[in-house]
Structure formats: C-alpha cells, structure tokens
Design a protein around this motif. Sequence first.
Motif, PDB file in Angstrom:
ATOM      1  N   ILE A 101       0.856  -1.190   0.000  1.00  0.00           N
ATOM      2  CA  ILE A 101       0.000   0.000   0.000  1.00  0.00           C
ATOM      3  C   ILE A 101       0.887   1.232   0.000  1.00  0.00           C
ATOM      4  N   ARG A 102       1.034   1.845  -1.155  1.00  0.00           N
ATOM      5  CA  ARG A 102       1.829   3.070  -1.263  1.00  0.00           C
ATOM      6  C   ARG A 102       1.222   3.958  -2.345  1.00  0.00           C
ATOM      7  N   ARG A 103       0.535   5.003  -1.916  1.00  0.00           N
ATOM      8  CA  ARG A 103      -0.020   5.993  -2.834  1.00  0.00           C
ATOM      9  C   ARG A 103       0.151   7.358  -2.207  1.00  0.00           C
ATOM     10  N   ARG A 104      -0.054   8.376  -2.972  1.00  0.00           N
ATOM     11  CA  ARG A 104       0.025   9.740  -2.452  1.00  0.00           C
ATOM     12  C   ARG A 104      -1.369  10.251  -2.102  1.00  0.00           C
ATOM     13  N   GLY A 105      -1.466  10.957  -0.983  1.00  0.00           N
ATOM     14  CA  GLY A 105      -2.688  11.675  -0.706  1.00  0.00           C
ATOM     15  C   GLY A 105      -3.732  10.967   0.112  1.00  0.00           C
ATOM     16  N   TYR A 106      -3.358  10.050   1.017  1.00  0.00           N
ATOM     17  CA  TYR A 106      -4.351   9.456   1.904  1.00  0.00           C
ATOM     18  C   TYR A 106      -4.797  10.473   2.955  1.00  0.00           C
ATOM     19  N   LEU A 107      -6.067  10.341   3.389  1.00  0.00           N
ATOM     20  CA  LEU A 107      -6.641  11.267   4.370  1.00  0.00           C
ATOM     21  C   LEU A 107      -7.159  10.567   5.624  1.00  0.00           C
ATOM     22  N   SER A 108      -7.783   9.396   5.463  1.00  0.00           N
ATOM     23  CA  SER A 108      -8.470   8.776   6.590  1.00  0.00           C
ATOM     24  C   SER A 108      -8.620   7.284   6.339  1.00  0.00           C
ATOM     25  N   LEU A 109      -8.821   6.514   7.431  1.00  0.00           N
ATOM     26  CA  LEU A 109      -9.049   5.088   7.290  1.00  0.00           C
ATOM     27  C   LEU A 109     -10.050   4.608   8.328  1.00  0.00           C
ATOM     28  N   THR A 110     -10.708   3.489   8.025  1.00  0.00           N
ATOM     29  CA  THR A 110     -11.662   2.866   8.942  1.00  0.00           C
ATOM     30  C   THR A 110     -11.830   1.413   8.524  1.00  0.00           C
ATOM     31  N   THR A 111     -12.446   0.581   9.391  1.00  0.00           N
ATOM     32  CA  THR A 111     -12.668  -0.832   9.070  1.00  0.00           C
ATOM     33  C   THR A 111     -14.086  -1.231   9.466  1.00  0.00           C
ATOM     34  N   ASN A 112     -14.565  -2.294   8.810  1.00  0.00           N
ATOM     35  CA  ASN A 112     -15.867  -2.865   9.171  1.00  0.00           C
ATOM     36  C   ASN A 112     -15.708  -4.300   9.651  1.00  0.00           C
TER      37      ASN A 112
ATOM     38  N   ASP B 104      -8.786   9.033   0.074  1.00  0.00           N
ATOM     39  CA  ASP B 104      -7.693   9.864  -0.413  1.00  0.00           C
ATOM     40  C   ASP B 104      -8.201  11.267  -0.761  1.00  0.00           C
ATOM     41  N   ILE B 105      -7.272  12.138  -1.168  1.00  0.00           N
ATOM     42  CA  ILE B 105      -7.605  13.548  -1.393  1.00  0.00           C
ATOM     43  C   ILE B 105      -8.507  13.748  -2.608  1.00  0.00           C
ATOM     44  N   ASP B 106      -8.624  12.755  -3.468  1.00  0.00           N
ATOM     45  CA  ASP B 106      -9.507  12.855  -4.625  1.00  0.00           C
ATOM     46  C   ASP B 106     -10.946  12.471  -4.288  1.00  0.00           C
ATOM     47  N   GLY B 107     -11.199  12.119  -3.013  1.00  0.00           N
ATOM     48  CA  GLY B 107     -12.545  11.717  -2.626  1.00  0.00           C
ATOM     49  C   GLY B 107     -12.857  10.270  -2.949  1.00  0.00           C
ATOM     50  N   THR B 108     -11.831   9.469  -3.211  1.00  0.00           N
ATOM     51  CA  THR B 108     -11.998   8.061  -3.539  1.00  0.00           C
ATOM     52  C   THR B 108     -11.757   7.201  -2.307  1.00  0.00           C
ATOM     53  N   ILE B 109     -12.593   6.186  -2.090  1.00  0.00           N
ATOM     54  CA  ILE B 109     -12.408   5.233  -0.999  1.00  0.00           C
ATOM     55  C   ILE B 109     -11.896   3.922  -1.580  1.00  0.00           C
ATOM     56  N   GLU B 110     -10.773   3.468  -1.065  1.00  0.00           N
ATOM     57  CA  GLU B 110     -10.122   2.239  -1.518  1.00  0.00           C
ATOM     58  C   GLU B 110     -10.384   1.131  -0.499  1.00  0.00           C
TER      59      GLU B 110
ATOM     60  N   GLN C 284     -17.719  10.510  -7.388  1.00  0.00           N
ATOM     61  CA  GLN C 284     -19.008  10.638  -8.066  1.00  0.00           C
ATOM     62  C   GLN C 284     -20.032   9.680  -7.478  1.00  0.00           C
ATOM     63  N   HIS C 285     -19.603   8.464  -7.136  1.00  0.00           N
ATOM     64  CA  HIS C 285     -20.503   7.478  -6.551  1.00  0.00           C
ATOM     65  C   HIS C 285     -20.915   7.877  -5.136  1.00  0.00           C
ATOM     66  N   LEU C 286     -19.995   8.466  -4.365  1.00  0.00           N
ATOM     67  CA  LEU C 286     -20.257   8.766  -2.957  1.00  0.00           C
ATOM     68  C   LEU C 286     -21.031  10.063  -2.761  1.00  0.00           C
ATOM     69  N   LEU C 287     -20.654  11.115  -3.499  1.00  0.00           N
ATOM     70  CA  LEU C 287     -21.256  12.429  -3.260  1.00  0.00           C
ATOM     71  C   LEU C 287     -22.421  12.737  -4.192  1.00  0.00           C
ATOM     72  N   ASN C 288     -22.377  12.200  -5.397  1.00  0.00           N
ATOM     73  CA  ASN C 288     -23.500  12.318  -6.324  1.00  0.00           C
ATOM     74  C   ASN C 288     -23.931  13.779  -6.533  1.00  0.00           C
TER      75      ASN C 288
ATOM     76  N   LEU D  73     -14.679  15.240   0.808  1.00  0.00           N
ATOM     77  CA  LEU D  73     -14.664  14.254   1.889  1.00  0.00           C
ATOM     78  C   LEU D  73     -13.397  14.433   2.721  1.00  0.00           C
ATOM     79  N   LEU D  74     -13.557  14.488   4.059  1.00  0.00           N
ATOM     80  CA  LEU D  74     -12.425  14.727   4.947  1.00  0.00           C
ATOM     81  C   LEU D  74     -12.075  13.520   5.810  1.00  0.00           C
ATOM     82  N   SER D  75     -13.078  12.774   6.272  1.00  0.00           N
ATOM     83  CA  SER D  75     -12.828  11.679   7.199  1.00  0.00           C
ATOM     84  C   SER D  75     -13.964  10.670   7.110  1.00  0.00           C
ATOM     85  N   ILE D  76     -13.663   9.381   7.390  1.00  0.00           N
ATOM     86  CA  ILE D  76     -14.675   8.333   7.323  1.00  0.00           C
ATOM     87  C   ILE D  76     -14.564   7.439   8.565  1.00  0.00           C
ATOM     88  N   ARG D  77     -15.733   6.948   9.046  1.00  0.00           N
ATOM     89  CA  ARG D  77     -15.773   6.033  10.175  1.00  0.00           C
ATOM     90  C   ARG D  77     -16.946   5.061  10.025  1.00  0.00           C
TER      91      ARG D  77
END
Length: 391
Positions: free
Chosen positions: A212-223, A231-237, A253-257, A264-268
């Motif tokens: 896992i190595r990319r630029r621009g991560y912002l937040s993480l969470t698990t289920n 990431d900073i582009d608003g994409t969830i991986e 586009q899928h998340l914010l519509n 997007l700043l943070s996810i939980r």
Amino acid sequence: MNRSISKQSCSHRFINQETGKCLHCGYMNIPIEPIIPVHKYSSNELDDGSLELEHYERLVLMLDEWKKTMTNRIESMYKSKLERLRDEFERQQATRRRIQAEQNKIETEYEHEEIELTNIHFQLDHFVSIDTEYTLIAASSETILLHDGRVFKLFDKNLRPLFALDLTNSMRERSKVVDLCYISYLSSYLILYEQGLWTFQPGSNANLVTSIRRRGYLSLTTNTKDLFMLDIDGTIEQRSLVSWTFLRRYTKQHLLNDYINDQLLSIRFHSIEYTILIAIVRTTNNRRCLMIYKHFGSNTFKFLDRILFPNINIYTISPIHLSHIWLITTCEKQSFFFLDNKREYHQREQQQIWFEFDFDYRIKNAIQFGTNQRHLIVRTIRPSQLRLYHF
C-alpha cells in the motif's frame, strides 16, 4: 466363440499443456522435474560439436516450458486456496458478528433504560499533561496510542506512559500522519501516513505494509473484515485485512452524487452497526456536515442522509459501542453524543446530547476506551491534556 475384452489402461499420450490433465481419462500428473531425454550419440555425431550444442539448447527450451507450466499451475492453485481462505474467514466473521450483535442487543436494551443521555455526569479518573497540540488518538481495550507530531506514545489504562515509537527516519519521503485506528482482529494499531500504511502491535516493532503506497491518503476505517482508506480525490479504496489485497474502489461521483463539489475529509464505520458509515464533508461554503451511508456487499454505498448542524462545524467523529450512537467533537472545541436511531432516509430520529464539563479547557478529540461502554478518552487543549472519564 466367447471373446473376453479386457479394458486397456490409458497411456496418457494426449496431455493438456496448461492443466496437465490427460484428455482421454482426466488423469493429472504433476512432475517434480521435467524428464530430460538422454541422447545416445553415434561415433559420427561425437565428432560434430554443433549437434551437441543443438541438443543442449533443446533441453534448455524444455526446461523453460516446464517452468512456465508449473508456474501457471501453482498460481492457479494459490488463487483457489486464497479464495477458499477468504470465504472461510468471512463466514467466521459473520458468525462472530451475529453472536456479538445478539449480545449487544441484550446489553443495549438494558443500557437504553439508563442511558437516555440526558442527565450525564462525568467523573474524571486520570489525566496526563501532553506537550503538543496534535490530537490524533486511538485506543484498544487496554492501551491508548497518541501522536505528538513526531513520535507515537503508548499509554496504559491509567494513562501511564509505556512506549515511544519514532517512524520519522523510516519513511523514504517526508509524509504526514493523517489517521490512526485499532484493529482487534490483528491486535494492532494502524498508522496512516499520506503516502503509506504501518501496523504496530504493542510489544513488537512497527511494520510498513509495502503493498500500500499511494500519495494523498486522508483517513481510514474498518468494518471488521476489510480496510477502507480515503484519499484527497474523494476516492475510498477497499482492501482485505487478511492479505491487504486490493478489492475495489469507490469514486467521489458514486459517494457524493448531487454534492460533487464538496470534499470528503474523514470516514468512520460504526463498531456495532458495522454496515453504517459516516463521513465528515466540507461543503462549498466551507461548512462541515455529516454524510451517512449504508454499505452493502454488492460493491456499493447507499446514501441515507446529509446532516448540516446549525452553527456547528464537525471536527472528529467516533463510534460508541452502543447502537446508533456516535461521539462528535466540533471545531468550536466542544463535544456531544449524536443519536441516529433510524436507518431509512425518510424515517430518521436524531438527537444531540451535549457534554457539560465544569473545567476551563476545550475539547479537541474524544473516543471511547476499554470494554466498559461508559469510559471516554478526551483530548483537550488549554491546557493540553489527555483525560480519562467515566459517566
């Protein structure tokens, strides 16, 4: 005249080169090494070096072909076993979640009799002074991990320091720590940098997840079974917690519509309602709101609600081990419980229960701590402290 016809055994002359199976009887033989024919030279051939070289090159080609065949078979076997392993893991996790949900349902019914969250009284158990304004914290049932801007500090349940971890010199590039969380399945903390992910298990060294190595991560969470990184582009991986294998990606586009210009700043994910995800979003007028989603196994997030609190900007959000309840801090350095009782968009019942502290400090972050549902870790500034409360 009676004739007895004996069934002849297959000679396995017609072999599928990709699978190794006999096309006549289905027999599959996996050789340990290729059979190299032994060539007997005549007296004339012994004097001809070119024939010997030609024979050698032919043997090398046979070895290369054998290597290719075996590699393909091993890769196929690996993928099959990995899929079975993941299916078994998900089955066990589903069983564990079902049992836990049944236990929590009983506990929650009892809790709701007492926890109207209207007459809450906080009792300070321990506190420790922190020489930094950084506010990233995460907690297991026994320890607390705090980032002070340079090193990570591990505390026990009485807020006594245990260990300091410095990853500054381990990063190939300058990268900022952006999020922390604890994964009970791995018994480890996850440390998210802008450009990579580390795992840290108390009592051992921290390890970089090299895949896992990319630029621009912002937040993480698990289920409980997968990892989700924003990431900073608003994409969830989405990745597997078993092998860190990439599973899928959810676009902005899928998340914010309809709110595509928001950020997007943070996810939980909620720790009990593990299909419910809340995201902190910065709107176009620089306000902060909440977006509530329900995650389905069919590769999608269903949008449930968008909540913009009057005169409040959300700073952090953390799940509580009670159904539908979240712990929220604000940019105004205050905190409150947020009750989100319904999951359907048109049938939502929401409630805010504000903290009432009689102390001269401001709250910067707050999370639940330990197995007791009524313990909170509160990160304050002015003065800068880490405080353990029960209520």
